[in-house]
Scaffold this active site. Structure first.
Site, PDB file in Angstrom:
ATOM      1  N   TYR A  51       4.702  24.600  -8.493  1.00 19.37           N
ATOM      2  CA  TYR A  51       3.513  24.366  -7.663  1.00 19.37           C
ATOM      3  C   TYR A  51       2.262  24.706  -8.451  1.00 19.37           C
ATOM      4  O   TYR A  51       2.209  25.725  -9.125  1.00 19.37           O
ATOM      5  CB  TYR A  51       3.562  25.250  -6.403  1.00 19.37           C
ATOM      6  N   GLU A  53      -1.374  23.921  -7.171  1.00 19.46           N
ATOM      7  CA  GLU A  53      -2.580  23.490  -6.456  1.00 19.46           C
ATOM      8  C   GLU A  53      -3.824  23.959  -7.197  1.00 19.46           C
ATOM      9  O   GLU A  53      -3.876  25.089  -7.683  1.00 19.46           O
ATOM     10  CB  GLU A  53      -2.576  24.075  -5.032  1.00 19.46           C
ATOM     11  N   ASP A 197     -11.409  -0.850  -8.584  1.00 15.41           N
ATOM     12  CA  ASP A 197      -9.985  -0.547  -8.432  1.00 15.41           C
ATOM     13  C   ASP A 197      -9.231  -1.414  -9.438  1.00 15.41           C
ATOM     14  O   ASP A 197      -9.025  -2.602  -9.221  1.00 15.41           O
ATOM     15  CB  ASP A 197      -9.547  -0.861  -6.994  1.00 15.41           C
ATOM     16  N   THR A 223      -3.798   2.761 -10.427  1.00 14.94           N
ATOM     17  CA  THR A 223      -2.424   3.258 -10.442  1.00 14.94           C
ATOM     18  C   THR A 223      -2.028   3.396 -11.902  1.00 14.94           C
ATOM     19  O   THR A 223      -2.687   2.865 -12.801  1.00 14.94           O
ATOM     20  CB  THR A 223      -1.439   2.284  -9.767  1.00 14.94           C
ATOM     21  N   LYS A 226       1.602   0.077 -13.017  1.00 13.90           N
ATOM     22  CA  LYS A 226       1.621  -1.386 -13.079  1.00 13.90           C
ATOM     23  C   LYS A 226       1.497  -1.806 -14.550  1.00 13.90           C
ATOM     24  O   LYS A 226       2.381  -1.477 -15.323  1.00 13.90           O
ATOM     25  CB  LYS A 226       0.548  -1.938 -12.145  1.00 13.90           C
ATOM     26  N   ARG A 232       5.111   6.182 -11.376  1.00 15.34           N
ATOM     27  CA  ARG A 232       4.335   5.926 -10.158  1.00 15.34           C
ATOM     28  C   ARG A 232       3.335   7.060  -9.992  1.00 15.34           C
ATOM     29  O   ARG A 232       3.709   8.229  -9.904  1.00 15.34           O
ATOM     30  CB  ARG A 232       5.247   5.884  -8.928  1.00 15.34           C
TER      31      ARG A 232
HETATM   32  C1  LIG Z   1      -1.076  -1.289  -6.027  1.00 10.92           C
HETATM   33  C2  LIG Z   1      -2.490  -1.154  -5.620  1.00 10.92           C
HETATM   34  C3  LIG Z   1      -2.950  -0.052  -4.886  1.00 10.92           C
HETATM   35  C4  LIG Z   1      -2.038   0.945  -4.248  1.00 10.92           C
HETATM   36  O1  LIG Z   1      -1.191   1.617  -5.042  1.00 10.92           O
HETATM   37  P1  LIG Z   1       0.092   2.358  -4.404  1.00 10.92           P
HETATM   38  O2  LIG Z   1       0.545   3.169  -5.547  1.00 10.92           O
HETATM   39  O3  LIG Z   1       1.031   1.279  -4.000  1.00 10.92           O
HETATM   40  O4  LIG Z   1      -0.387   3.170  -3.254  1.00 10.92           O
HETATM   41  C5  LIG Z   1      -4.300   0.051  -4.632  1.00 10.92           C
HETATM   42  N1  LIG Z   1      -5.159  -0.877  -5.073  1.00 10.92           N
HETATM   43  C6  LIG Z   1      -4.754  -1.963  -5.743  1.00 10.92           C
HETATM   44  C7  LIG Z   1      -5.753  -2.959  -6.194  1.00 10.92           C
HETATM   45  C8  LIG Z   1      -3.407  -2.144  -6.034  1.00 10.92           C
HETATM   46  O5  LIG Z   1      -3.016  -3.235  -6.681  1.00 10.92           O
END
Ligand SMILES: *Cc1c(COP(=O)(O)O)cnc(C)c1O
Length: 417
Positions: A51, A53, A197, A223, A226, A232
């Site tokens: 942990y 935090e 994003d 993220t 991807k 993740r």
């Molecule tokens: C995949 C994605 C998210 C969310 O990610 P998670 O890990 O699935 O919560 C947010 N914004 C965009 C543009 C994404 O492609």
């Protein structure tokens, strides 16, 4: 896996089955990838026991002698890879990272802007079913019907009319380059915070295959799993000290408790990999592969949203092929070609049964496939969809599946044994 096999043979067997499935299918889902063995190893470590935090040097638990340098390394690598002043590597995933942006810069009921879900935006950019749409006032912009690209005139008009606190750019089904300078100009004009994003394209940006939002966006959310090819997880980045502090407070104690330290270590490994010259080659090949696949599909009469792609992603409107997205995705999956059904802009059908499918090349490129394999995949997709539209796809699915297996055997996926 020997302990897992003896302690819980059921789960061990299922994980083995998933590993074989991942090895044997051509994964075309654009938000997925294959992480390296090194990233996998970091994920499965004793760091999950700890942990911590708070942030390095300011924790609420003792025993951070090892965790602090791990998180600091991850942060320093993120800062250097993306060229930003501040990074937070603790968000549990992309959705909570975006929620932290709302928490940092808005009050409940405040107005913000994001791309409409059916135009390619993410659920967390203001969909009525998401907390972002329930607790705040989203104003959605679209793509232009004729071009399939973000309607920047509409973005500006809506921004001037609604004076949003935050403008989100980026999304989950955008096949074209995001014009960060244009969004930044509009955000400046109306005094909004620009949030980029880059969840889908972070790896392309890191590898120099897509322009960076750094210098244009006030805050960047991504993220890590991807195109960036990490575990993740997610990151938030900013240049401005004050905004970075607000983001840190929003993540902890605003939204989250203890960070997932095993994930943090794996993010650090992925960022190290993404800083190598091979990763830049990878990112450019992802785009070259997507262009080759898009061209093959286009030549075969598929209707691509925006007419093609600039990145890793292709959005196909199947209306002209006479097959909706869902049955097409299911038939393709049975043929070993894994895609996902998806709405297309101005889709007359519903999100659970939409007109399109969404595909991408991050995973197949991680397996070492190149343009020739993309053309073959495009041909298979056409054979399956065309047979489906004529009502007799079974034989074609069986034959294509056999050919797909020969291809996947020649291109082993990273991280799988
Ligand atoms: C995949 C994605 C998210 C969310 O990610 P998670 O890990 O699935 O919560 C947010 N914004 C965009 C543009 C994404 O492609």
């Amino acid at each position: 896996m020997s302990s897992l096999e003896s302690v819980d043979p059921q789960i061990a067997e299922l994980i083995g089955a998933e590993e074989r499935r991942q090895a044997d299918t051509v994964k075309l889902i654009p938000s997925e990838n294959y992480v390296s063995k090194a990233v996998l190893e970091a994920t499965g470590t004793v760091l999950t026991n700890k942990y911590s935090e708070g942030y390095a040097g300011k924790r609420y638990y003792e025993g951070q002698q090892v965790i602090d340098p791990i998180e600091t390394l991850a942060i320093e690598r993120a800062k250097s890879l993306f060229g930003v002043n501040h990074a937070n590597v603790q968000p549990y995933s992309g959705s909570p990272a975006n929620l932290a942006i709302y928490l940092a810069f808005m009050q409940p009921g405040d107005t913000f802007m994001g791309m409409n879900l059916s135009s390619g935006g993410h659920l967390t950019h203001g969909s009525p079913v998401s907390v972002s749409g329930k607790w705040f006032k989203p104003v959605s912009y679209n793509v232009r019907k004729e071009t399939g690209r973000a309607d920047m005139d509409q973005v500006r008009e809506l921004a001037l009319e609604h004076r949003p606190k935050v403008i989100f750019c980026g999304g989950t089904a955008i096949p074209r380059i995001i014009d960060f300078p244009a969004f930044a100009e509009i955000a400046r004009e109306v005094g909004a915070i620009l949030a980029a994003d880059i969840a889908h394209i972070a790896g392309l940006i890191a590898g120099g295959a897509h322009p960076s939002p750094v210098g244009y966006a006030d805050v960047i959310s991504t993220t890590t799993h991807k195109t960036l090819r990490g575990p993740r997880g997610a990151m938030l980045m900013a240049d401005d000290d004050e905004k970075a502090t607000l983001l840190n407070k929003a993540i902890f104690p605003g939204l989250q408790g203890g960070p997932h330290n095993h994930t943090t270590a794996a993010i650090a490994v992925a960022l190290h990999e993404a800083a190598q010259p091979e990763f830049s080659t990878y990112a450019h090949q992802v785009v070259a592969n997507a262009k080759a696949l898009a061209e093959e599909l286009s030549n075969r009469g598929f209707d691509l949203v925006s007419g093609g792609t600039d990145n890793h992603l292709i959005l196909i409107d199947l209306t002209s092929k006479g097959v909706p997205g869902k049955p097409a995705a299911k038939a393709l999956d049975r043929a070993g070609l894994e895609t996902n059904y998806n709405t297309v802009p101005f889709d007359p059908r519903r999100p659970f049964d939409p007109s399109g499918i969404r595909i991408g090349t991050p995973s197949v490129t991680s397996r070492g496939m190149k343009e020739a394999e993309m053309r073959q995949i495009g041909a298979w997709m056409d054979e399956v969809v065309t047979a489906l539209s004529k009502g007799d796809a079974e034989d074609v699915i069986t034959r294509v599946h056999g050919e797909v297996s020969e291809l996947t055997a020649r291109f082993p996926a990273p991280g799988l044994s």
